[in-house]
Scaffold this motif. Structure first.
Motif, PDB file in Angstrom:
ATOM      1  N   HIS A  59     -11.797   6.775 -15.563  1.00 48.03           N
ATOM      2  CA  HIS A  59     -10.618   6.797 -14.694  1.00 48.03           C
ATOM      3  C   HIS A  59     -10.977   6.031 -13.425  1.00 48.03           C
ATOM      4  O   HIS A  59     -11.841   6.443 -12.655  1.00 48.03           O
ATOM      5  CB  HIS A  59     -10.206   8.229 -14.358  1.00 48.03           C
ATOM      6  N   GLN A  60     -10.311   4.904 -13.212  1.00 48.58           N
ATOM      7  CA  GLN A  60     -10.654   4.024 -12.101  1.00 48.58           C
ATOM      8  C   GLN A  60      -9.571   4.038 -11.032  1.00 48.58           C
ATOM      9  O   GLN A  60      -8.384   4.061 -11.337  1.00 48.58           O
ATOM     10  CB  GLN A  60     -10.832   2.587 -12.591  1.00 48.58           C
ATOM     11  N   THR A  61      -9.996   4.012  -9.774  1.00 49.86           N
ATOM     12  CA  THR A  61      -9.103   3.823  -8.635  1.00 49.86           C
ATOM     13  C   THR A  61      -9.544   2.577  -7.898  1.00 49.86           C
ATOM     14  O   THR A  61     -10.691   2.472  -7.472  1.00 49.86           O
ATOM     15  CB  THR A  61      -9.136   5.029  -7.685  1.00 49.86           C
ATOM     16  N   TRP A  62      -8.627   1.618  -7.773  1.00 43.15           N
ATOM     17  CA  TRP A  62      -8.879   0.388  -7.029  1.00 43.15           C
ATOM     18  C   TRP A  62      -8.105   0.453  -5.726  1.00 43.15           C
ATOM     19  O   TRP A  62      -6.877   0.554  -5.737  1.00 43.15           O
ATOM     20  CB  TRP A  62      -8.418  -0.830  -7.826  1.00 43.15           C
ATOM     21  N   ARG A  63      -8.800   0.356  -4.604  1.00 43.30           N
ATOM     22  CA  ARG A  63      -8.160   0.344  -3.287  1.00 43.30           C
ATOM     23  C   ARG A  63      -8.247  -1.074  -2.743  1.00 43.30           C
ATOM     24  O   ARG A  63      -9.316  -1.562  -2.424  1.00 43.30           O
ATOM     25  CB  ARG A  63      -8.860   1.352  -2.364  1.00 43.30           C
ATOM     26  N   MET A  64      -7.087  -1.724  -2.670  1.00 46.78           N
ATOM     27  CA  MET A  64      -7.060  -3.137  -2.301  1.00 46.78           C
ATOM     28  C   MET A  64      -7.354  -3.329  -0.819  1.00 46.78           C
ATOM     29  O   MET A  64      -7.077  -2.455   0.005  1.00 46.78           O
ATOM     30  CB  MET A  64      -5.691  -3.729  -2.640  1.00 46.78           C
ATOM     31  N   ASP A  65      -7.886  -4.492  -0.478  1.00 47.87           N
ATOM     32  CA  ASP A  65      -8.267  -4.732   0.906  1.00 47.87           C
ATOM     33  C   ASP A  65      -7.041  -4.719   1.818  1.00 47.87           C
ATOM     34  O   ASP A  65      -5.908  -4.909   1.364  1.00 47.87           O
ATOM     35  CB  ASP A  65      -9.060  -6.028   1.040  1.00 47.87           C
ATOM     36  N   PRO A  66      -7.221  -4.436   3.104  1.00 43.95           N
ATOM     37  CA  PRO A  66      -6.087  -4.223   4.020  1.00 43.95           C
ATOM     38  C   PRO A  66      -5.140  -5.413   4.108  1.00 43.95           C
ATOM     39  O   PRO A  66      -3.920  -5.221   4.163  1.00 43.95           O
ATOM     40  CB  PRO A  66      -6.766  -3.953   5.368  1.00 43.95           C
ATOM     41  N   PHE A  67      -5.674  -6.645   4.116  1.00 46.82           N
ATOM     42  CA  PHE A  67      -4.785  -7.795   4.265  1.00 46.82           C
ATOM     43  C   PHE A  67      -3.852  -7.923   3.071  1.00 46.82           C
ATOM     44  O   PHE A  67      -2.648  -8.063   3.211  1.00 46.82           O
ATOM     45  CB  PHE A  67      -5.583  -9.085   4.436  1.00 46.82           C
ATOM     46  N   TYR A  68      -4.430  -7.886   1.869  1.00 46.50           N
ATOM     47  CA  TYR A  68      -3.573  -8.027   0.703  1.00 46.50           C
ATOM     48  C   TYR A  68      -2.606  -6.856   0.583  1.00 46.50           C
ATOM     49  O   TYR A  68      -1.438  -7.034   0.224  1.00 46.50           O
ATOM     50  CB  TYR A  68      -4.391  -8.181  -0.577  1.00 46.50           C
ATOM     51  N   SER A  69      -3.073  -5.652   0.893  1.00 49.76           N
ATOM     52  CA  SER A  69      -2.187  -4.490   0.855  1.00 49.76           C
ATOM     53  C   SER A  69      -0.985  -4.696   1.770  1.00 49.76           C
ATOM     54  O   SER A  69       0.158  -4.408   1.398  1.00 49.76           O
ATOM     55  CB  SER A  69      -2.950  -3.229   1.285  1.00 49.76           C
ATOM     56  N   LEU A  70      -1.247  -5.213   2.974  1.00 54.07           N
ATOM     57  CA  LEU A  70      -0.164  -5.446   3.934  1.00 54.07           C
ATOM     58  C   LEU A  70       0.846  -6.438   3.376  1.00 54.07           C
ATOM     59  O   LEU A  70       2.058  -6.216   3.439  1.00 54.07           O
ATOM     60  CB  LEU A  70      -0.745  -5.959   5.242  1.00 54.07           C
ATOM     61  N   VAL A  71       0.353  -7.539   2.798  1.00 55.84           N
ATOM     62  CA  VAL A  71       1.249  -8.561   2.249  1.00 55.84           C
ATOM     63  C   VAL A  71       2.118  -7.979   1.140  1.00 55.84           C
ATOM     64  O   VAL A  71       3.338  -8.159   1.109  1.00 55.84           O
ATOM     65  CB  VAL A  71       0.439  -9.760   1.732  1.00 55.84           C
ATOM     66  N   VAL A  72       1.492  -7.262   0.206  1.00 53.07           N
ATOM     67  CA  VAL A  72       2.230  -6.720  -0.929  1.00 53.07           C
ATOM     68  C   VAL A  72       3.266  -5.697  -0.486  1.00 53.07           C
ATOM     69  O   VAL A  72       4.430  -5.746  -0.895  1.00 53.07           O
ATOM     70  CB  VAL A  72       1.262  -6.080  -1.945  1.00 53.07           C
ATOM     71  N   LEU A  73       2.864  -4.760   0.354  1.00 51.60           N
ATOM     72  CA  LEU A  73       3.777  -3.690   0.754  1.00 51.60           C
ATOM     73  C   LEU A  73       4.934  -4.233   1.567  1.00 51.60           C
ATOM     74  O   LEU A  73       6.074  -3.748   1.449  1.00 51.60           O
ATOM     75  CB  LEU A  73       3.014  -2.609   1.518  1.00 51.60           C
ATOM     76  N   GLU A  74       4.680  -5.238   2.390  1.00 54.23           N
ATOM     77  CA  GLU A  74       5.774  -5.847   3.141  1.00 54.23           C
ATOM     78  C   GLU A  74       6.743  -6.570   2.213  1.00 54.23           C
ATOM     79  O   GLU A  74       7.967  -6.470   2.364  1.00 54.23           O
ATOM     80  CB  GLU A  74       5.225  -6.818   4.193  1.00 54.23           C
ATOM     81  N   GLU A  75       6.222  -7.281   1.229  1.00 56.66           N
ATOM     82  CA  GLU A  75       7.083  -7.989   0.284  1.00 56.66           C
ATOM     83  C   GLU A  75       7.946  -7.012  -0.511  1.00 56.66           C
ATOM     84  O   GLU A  75       9.126  -7.245  -0.730  1.00 56.66           O
ATOM     85  CB  GLU A  75       6.233  -8.835  -0.666  1.00 56.66           C
ATOM     86  N   LEU A  76       7.342  -5.920  -0.946  1.00 60.64           N
ATOM     87  CA  LEU A  76       8.088  -4.954  -1.750  1.00 60.64           C
ATOM     88  C   LEU A  76       9.134  -4.204  -0.931  1.00 60.64           C
ATOM     89  O   LEU A  76      10.065  -3.633  -1.493  1.00 60.64           O
ATOM     90  CB  LEU A  76       7.125  -3.948  -2.398  1.00 60.64           C
ATOM     91  N   SER A  77       8.992  -4.203   0.383  1.00 59.31           N
ATOM     92  CA  SER A  77       9.917  -3.465   1.244  1.00 59.31           C
ATOM     93  C   SER A  77      11.053  -4.345   1.768  1.00 59.31           C
ATOM     94  O   SER A  77      11.966  -3.845   2.429  1.00 59.31           O
ATOM     95  CB  SER A  77       9.162  -2.857   2.434  1.00 59.31           C
ATOM     96  N   GLN A  78      11.006  -5.636   1.489  1.00 61.80           N
ATOM     97  CA  GLN A  78      12.024  -6.539   2.003  1.00 61.80           C
ATOM     98  C   GLN A  78      13.271  -6.531   1.123  1.00 61.80           C
ATOM     99  O   GLN A  78      13.203  -6.238  -0.065  1.00 61.80           O
ATOM    100  CB  GLN A  78      11.475  -7.967   2.104  1.00 61.80           C
ATOM    101  N   GLY A  79      14.406  -6.860   1.736  1.00 60.96           N
ATOM    102  CA  GLY A  79      15.656  -6.951   0.992  1.00 60.96           C
ATOM    103  C   GLY A  79      16.505  -5.707   1.173  1.00 60.96           C
ATOM    104  O   GLY A  79      15.993  -4.602   1.354  1.00 60.96           O
TER     105      GLY A  79
END
Length: 229
Positions: A59-79
């Motif tokens: 069972h693996q948990t991958w915690r993405m680095d802060p910069f990429y996390s910020l980019v992804v979460l902002e993109e998913l929250s737009q619109g």
């Protein structure tokens, strides 16, 4: 229902995240941050077992680095119709599909013999404390006995576009970075990578738009070890 545009955006994010494809986010990274690798994943692994003492899955948990996390979460929250939970569900599905073609970036061995892996059907993506997490259960193709055996694994991007390292604090691997489910007489350890200086030089010389040759990432991968009596 998610629009075609939003679905395409989710697919783009998943492909950018998963190193299994080219680094589509690299143009957004400041030039000072372009040293290879281009990001990292903080990893934690739980070795799962059955009632007979056989290893069944990681069972693996991958915690993405802060910069990429910020980019992804902002993109998913737009619109206007953006739905973060729905976006994360679609992202998790795309990540899983991309990883499946790359053996989930994971190699598992028992007493030195490489083990076949099963299909990932249990997975999710979520946001915690500003970081994107991808969690999945990677089954072994067949349960493998742990008694008097040594199970090892490595998790790495073959092209070393991103670095995968176990969760650590002050350069010390945390106890929760590698755990074993079950009451067994086993020693758990994470061994650091020891790449050849020539390989280190080769990796640092890669241009911002380049990936390493397939297999380069293996030389920079930590090794999780579960040694049982």
């Amino acid at each position: 229902m998610k629009s075609v545009t939003q679905k395409a955006k989710t697919r783009w994010l998943a492909q950018g995240l998963m190193l299994a494809v080219s680094g589509v986010l690299i143009s957004a990274v400041p030039s000072a941050a372009l040293a290879h690798p281009h990001g990292w994943i903080d990893l934690s692994v739980e070795v799962m077992t059955d009632a007979d003492g056989n290893a069944t899955a990681l069972h693996q948990t991958w915690r993405m680095d802060p910069f990429y996390s910020l980019v992804v979460l902002e993109e998913l929250s737009q619109g206007e119709e953006a739905n973060l939970d729905e976006g994360l569900d679609h992202l998790a599905h795309e990540i899983r599909d991309n990883l499946a073609a790359q053996h989930y970036f994971t190699e598992v061995r028992l007493n030195g013999e490489r083990q076949a892996l099963g299909e990932v059907t249990n997975y999710t993506a979520l946001a915690r404390n500003g970081r994107l997490h991808f969690m999945f259960r990677l089954p072994l193709a067949k349960p493998q006995p742990l008694k008097e055996s040594e199970l090892t694994y490595q998790v790495f991007d073959p092209t070393y576009y991103l670095e995968v390292v176990h969760e650590a604090e002050d350069n010390t691997v945390l106890d929760e970075a590698l755990t074993l489910r079950g009451e067994y007489d086993c020693t758990l350890n994470v061994e650091p990578a020891d790449p050849d200086p020539e390989l280190i030089m080769r990796a640092t010389m890669l241009d911002k738009d380049e990936q390493g040759e397939p297999g380069l990432g293996r030389h920079f991968a930590e090794t999780g070890v579960v040694a049982c009596r």
